[in-house]
Design a protein around this motif. Structure first.
Motif, PDB file in Angstrom:
ATOM      1  N   MET A  15       0.833  -1.199   0.000  1.00 22.45           N
ATOM      2  CA  MET A  15       0.000   0.000   0.000  1.00 22.45           C
ATOM      3  C   MET A  15       0.875   1.259   0.000  1.00 22.45           C
ATOM      4  SD  MET A  15      -3.132   0.945   2.575  1.00 22.45           S
ATOM      5  CE  MET A  15      -2.100   1.139   4.000  1.00 22.45           C
ATOM      6  N   ALA A  16       1.931   1.268   0.793  1.00 25.43           N
ATOM      7  CA  ALA A  16       2.840   2.413   0.831  1.00 25.43           C
ATOM      8  C   ALA A  16       3.537   2.594  -0.509  1.00 25.43           C
ATOM      9  CB  ALA A  16       3.869   2.225   1.947  1.00 25.43           C
ATOM     10  N   TRP A  17       3.966   1.502  -1.118  1.00 24.83           N
ATOM     11  CA  TRP A  17       4.618   1.572  -2.435  1.00 24.83           C
ATOM     12  C   TRP A  17       3.644   2.114  -3.480  1.00 24.83           C
ATOM     13  CZ3 TRP A  17       9.072   1.939  -4.573  1.00 24.83           C
ATOM     14  CH2 TRP A  17       9.233   1.674  -5.924  1.00 24.83           C
ATOM     15  N   GLY A  18       2.416   1.661  -3.455  1.00 28.15           N
ATOM     16  CA  GLY A  18       1.409   2.161  -4.387  1.00 28.15           C
ATOM     17  C   GLY A  18       1.135   3.643  -4.191  1.00 28.15           C
ATOM     18  N   ALA A  19       1.095   4.096  -2.940  1.00 30.75           N
ATOM     19  CA  ALA A  19       0.881   5.520  -2.671  1.00 30.75           C
ATOM     20  C   ALA A  19       2.044   6.347  -3.194  1.00 30.75           C
ATOM     21  CB  ALA A  19       0.695   5.740  -1.171  1.00 30.75           C
ATOM     22  N   LEU A  20       3.255   5.871  -3.006  1.00 31.11           N
ATOM     23  CA  LEU A  20       4.422   6.592  -3.543  1.00 31.11           C
ATOM     24  C   LEU A  20       4.356   6.689  -5.062  1.00 31.11           C
ATOM     25  CD1 LEU A  20       7.340   5.214  -1.352  1.00 31.11           C
ATOM     26  CD2 LEU A  20       6.459   7.557  -1.396  1.00 31.11           C
ATOM     27  N   LEU A  21       4.003   5.603  -5.705  1.00 30.84           N
ATOM     28  CA  LEU A  21       3.897   5.622  -7.173  1.00 30.84           C
ATOM     29  C   LEU A  21       2.775   6.538  -7.635  1.00 30.84           C
ATOM     30  CD1 LEU A  21       4.441   1.855  -8.058  1.00 30.84           C
ATOM     31  CD2 LEU A  21       6.076   3.741  -8.287  1.00 30.84           C
ATOM     32  N   ALA A  22       1.674   6.575  -6.898  1.00 33.79           N
ATOM     33  CA  ALA A  22       0.535   7.418  -7.282  1.00 33.79           C
ATOM     34  C   ALA A  22       0.902   8.895  -7.231  1.00 33.79           C
ATOM     35  CB  ALA A  22      -0.654   7.145  -6.368  1.00 33.79           C
ATOM     36  N   PHE A  23       1.698   9.288  -6.260  1.00 33.27           N
ATOM     37  CA  PHE A  23       2.063  10.697  -6.138  1.00 33.27           C
ATOM     38  C   PHE A  23       3.167  11.114  -7.100  1.00 33.27           C
ATOM     39  CE2 PHE A  23      -0.031  10.212  -1.970  1.00 33.27           C
ATOM     40  CZ  PHE A  23      -0.995  11.190  -2.158  1.00 33.27           C
TER      41      PHE A  23
END
Length: 126
Positions: A15-23
């Protein structure tokens, strides 16, 4: 218990990795289209409409309404943007035509299912 903690930790890391990629999305409008407009359109327009149709109709038409709602929800971010950057194999198509064809196929199948159901209900004279 160890398995749950391990799976929970892996899930939080993903989830943290996905949030970083989203931003890291370069176009803020693309980010907004997927993460803001999608839920808003779903919660304010699509879900109530499909729910109302579900209360009124039954059978194949109800399934067609749900599938149509999902197709529209998936297509909205791509239809909403006017200048989608060219990415060969991903954005090189006419999304409005694709959505229209998909919805046409869905409702053609709904009509075929309803006609088939009516034909099965007709009395047989053997």
């Amino acid at each position: 218990m160890k398995t749950r903690v391990l799976l929970g930790t892996a899930g939080l890391a993903m989830m943290a990795w996905g949030a970083l990629l989203a931003f890291e999305v370069p176009q803020i409008s693309e980010f907004g289209a997927w993460f803001v407009a999608g839920p808003i359109v779903h919660d304010l327009l699509l879900a109530p409409l499909v729910g109302a149709v579900g209360l009124v109709v039954k059978g194949p038409a109800k399934a067609g309404a749900v599938v149509s709602g999902v197709l529209v929800l998936i297509a909205i971010p791509l239809l909403w943007q006017e200048n989608v950057p060219v990415n060969p194999g991903l954005h090189d198509r006419d999304y409005l035509a694709g959505l229209a064809i998909s919805l046409g196929v869905v409702w053609l199948l709904v009509a075929a299912a309803m006609i088939g159901k009516r034909l099965r209900e007709l009395p047989r004279f053997d």
